[in-house]
Write an enzyme that holds these catalytic residues in place. Structure first.
Site, PDB file in Angstrom:
ATOM      1  N   GLU A  77      21.399  61.634 -25.101  1.00  0.00           N
ATOM      2  CA  GLU A  77      22.745  61.427 -24.946  1.00  0.00           C
ATOM      3  C   GLU A  77      23.095  60.221 -24.140  1.00  0.00           C
ATOM      4  OE1 GLU A  77      26.935  63.440 -23.842  1.00  0.00           O
ATOM      5  OE2 GLU A  77      25.055  64.240 -23.336  1.00  0.00           O
TER       6      GLU A  77
ATOM      7  N   ASP B  25      21.810  63.629  -6.650  1.00  0.00           N
ATOM      8  CA  ASP B  25      22.964  62.842  -6.418  1.00  0.00           C
ATOM      9  C   ASP B  25      23.125  62.899  -4.799  1.00  0.00           C
ATOM     10  OD1 ASP B  25      25.269  61.118  -6.244  1.00  0.00           O
ATOM     11  OD2 ASP B  25      26.385  62.420  -7.620  1.00  0.00           O
TER      12      ASP B  25
ATOM     13  N   ASP C  24      25.768  61.412  -1.642  1.00  0.00           N
ATOM     14  CA  ASP C  24      27.371  60.596  -1.646  1.00  0.00           C
ATOM     15  C   ASP C  24      27.363  60.694  -0.165  1.00  0.00           C
ATOM     16  OD1 ASP C  24      27.835  60.062  -4.280  1.00  0.00           O
ATOM     17  OD2 ASP C  24      28.928  61.795  -4.422  1.00  0.00           O
TER      18      ASP C  24
END
Length: 465
Positions: A75, A143, A145
């Site tokens: 995808e 991930d 941040d």
């Protein structure tokens, strides 16, 4: 399709960052990120062929054991101009993907899982009544941040980042990368700058891609240490009489040296009452905290020290907690807990747990900053400077200034501009070793198939044994 329409669809799809963060990021697009600039970038610089090689994992149709449908079941998601959001896109070849990107000029590209069937035909399978549309492979991703560190940095906040707080990301890379390789045995790990406020990690080993959601969750729990909130004094949980070997390695080699040699004075963690009170609140014994508070509030005594006030006060704290009269387990562990609270990686746990989570593609342009999402060498991550990352406008200036002399390689990518270094790093340190490993796996699979066929033949014709 607008973002609001996508959010109301029934398909369970996750994107890096919360919905609110996505909306805030998409509100303001820098002037340099526009269709004309993206047309030049995607036409001359974006390494779509290399990305196709990566995501194909050796399934290139050149050997009998390859899965020719593999890449076509991956995808892709795109955010186009005017907040038009498309997902469940799939392509059978690098040329198809390249053509779509050049035609649509996406402001953002996300990569999702490999599904059991072609994502673009999922509705046809759904109508059959069989629940056959499900993710079957996905890189293990992380991930991180910088905005999640706002309670321990004072130079910036939110998406802001500078050379004083960015080393928090460097330490996160070192801790996570070391554990993934040494504790889990993974080899093919790609670190990428997110383009704005953090880093992404792609673990691409075959066994990592085939982990179930439960197994991914177990790996995430292995890294779980930070459990604090803005309203809690105790930021981390370090159970047991001694640290886990992984945490000991992280503390000794990375966290403690970084905290004491850099972070404590770059962020002035103990320079003011407001800041040192946050640390004193982490000491479980109020009498000890009060004693330190009294020393630090005596400005005359503090000013006599020629040392940096942050280092001086930290040494006072350590000496007091490690003195003979303070031998309670909680106090001995307190120094470690403070260091972990300020330096240990703060992962977005949900990103790593689910196979169907989307993550920004390497080498796409961040729509908020115009910076390219370039790879980071984990072995030299302390040299990475987010403020010097190639930008879309800067790259086009390089292209225009040297258009007549520039040498373009066979894949229509420039080797003479700043992005060329990042593409070379991607190929040499990640892509080439990965594809070599895929070839070895294919060879071993072919040997196993040949051996099975031979044993079956021998079982039919015993004389050949």
């Amino acid at each position: 399709m607008t973002r609001e329409e996508v959010e109301n669809e029934t398909d369970d799809m996750l994107i890096d960052g919360t919905v609110e963060q996505q909306r805030q990021d998409d509100k303001a697009v820098p002037h340099e990120v526009n269709a004309n600039y993206l047309k030049a970038y995607y036409g001359k610089l974006f390494p779509v062929t290399d990305i196709h090689k990566w995501l194909s994992y050796g399934n290139d149709g050149k050997h009998p054991a390859c899965d020719e449908s593999y890449f076509g079941r991956r995808e892709f998601s795109f955010t186009l101009e005017n907040d038009v959001y498309l997902r469940f896109r799939s392509y059978n070849s690098a040329s198809e993907l390249e053509k779509y990107i050049k035609d649509s000029l996406p402001f953002k590209i996300d990569i999702g899982a490999v599904y059991s069937v072609d994502p673009s035909k999922r509705f046809a399978y759904a109508q059959s009544g069989d629940n056959v549309f499900t993710p079957v492979e996905r890189e293990l991703v992380f991930d991180i941040d910088i905005s999640d560190y706002d309670d321990v940095r004072y130079c910036c906040s939110g998406a802001g980042v500078c050379l004083d707080c960015w080393p928090l990301m460097t330490i996160a890379i070192k801790v996570i990368d070391t554990a993934l390789r040494d504790d889990f045995g993974f080899n093919h790990i790609l670190w990428v700058y997110s383009g704005r406020r953090g880093v992404h990690c792609w673990v691409c080993d075959a066994r990592a891609r085939r982990l179930s959601n439960e197994q991914r969750g177990a790996i995430v729990d292995y890294f779980r240490v930070y459990k604090g909130s803005e309203n809690s004094n105790k930021k981390v949980s370090l159970p047991g009489p001694a640290l886990h070997p992984f945490l000991t390695t992280s503390y000794t080699h990375f966290l403690k040296p970084f905290f004491e040699e850099k972070l404590i004075h770059s962020q002035n963690l103990l320079s003011t009452e407001e800041r040192y009170e946050k640390i004193l609140e982490m000491i479980p014994d109020e009498s000890v905290a009060s004693e330190l508070r009294g020393k630090w509030q005596d400005k005359k005594r503090s000013s006599n020290s020629k040392e940096d006030i942050n280092i001086h006060r930290w040494e006072q704290l350590k000496n007091l907690l490690q003195s003979g009269k303070h031998k309670a387990t909680g106090l001995r562990r307190c120094i470690e807990e403070i260091v972990f609270a300020y330096t240990y990686p703060r992962l977005d746990m949900e990103v790593s747990k689910h196979m169907n989570h989307l993550l920004k593609a390497p080498f796409c342009v961040h729509p908020k900053t115009g910076r390219v999402c370039v790879p980071i060498d984990p072995n030299r991550c302390e040299e990475f400077d987010p403020t010097t990352v190639p930008t879309l406008s800067g790259l086009l200036e390089e292209l225009n200034s040297g258009a007549s002399q520039m040498q373009i390689d066979s894949e229509n990518k420039s080797d003479t501009i700043s992005l060329g270094k990042s593409i070379k790093l991607f190929k040499s340190s990640f892509l080439h070793p990965l594809l070599k490993s895929c070839k070895v796996q294919v060879f071993l699979l072919q040997c196993c198939l040949f051996l099975q066929a031979f044993l079956y033949f021998c079982s039919i014709f015993p004389a050949f044994k």
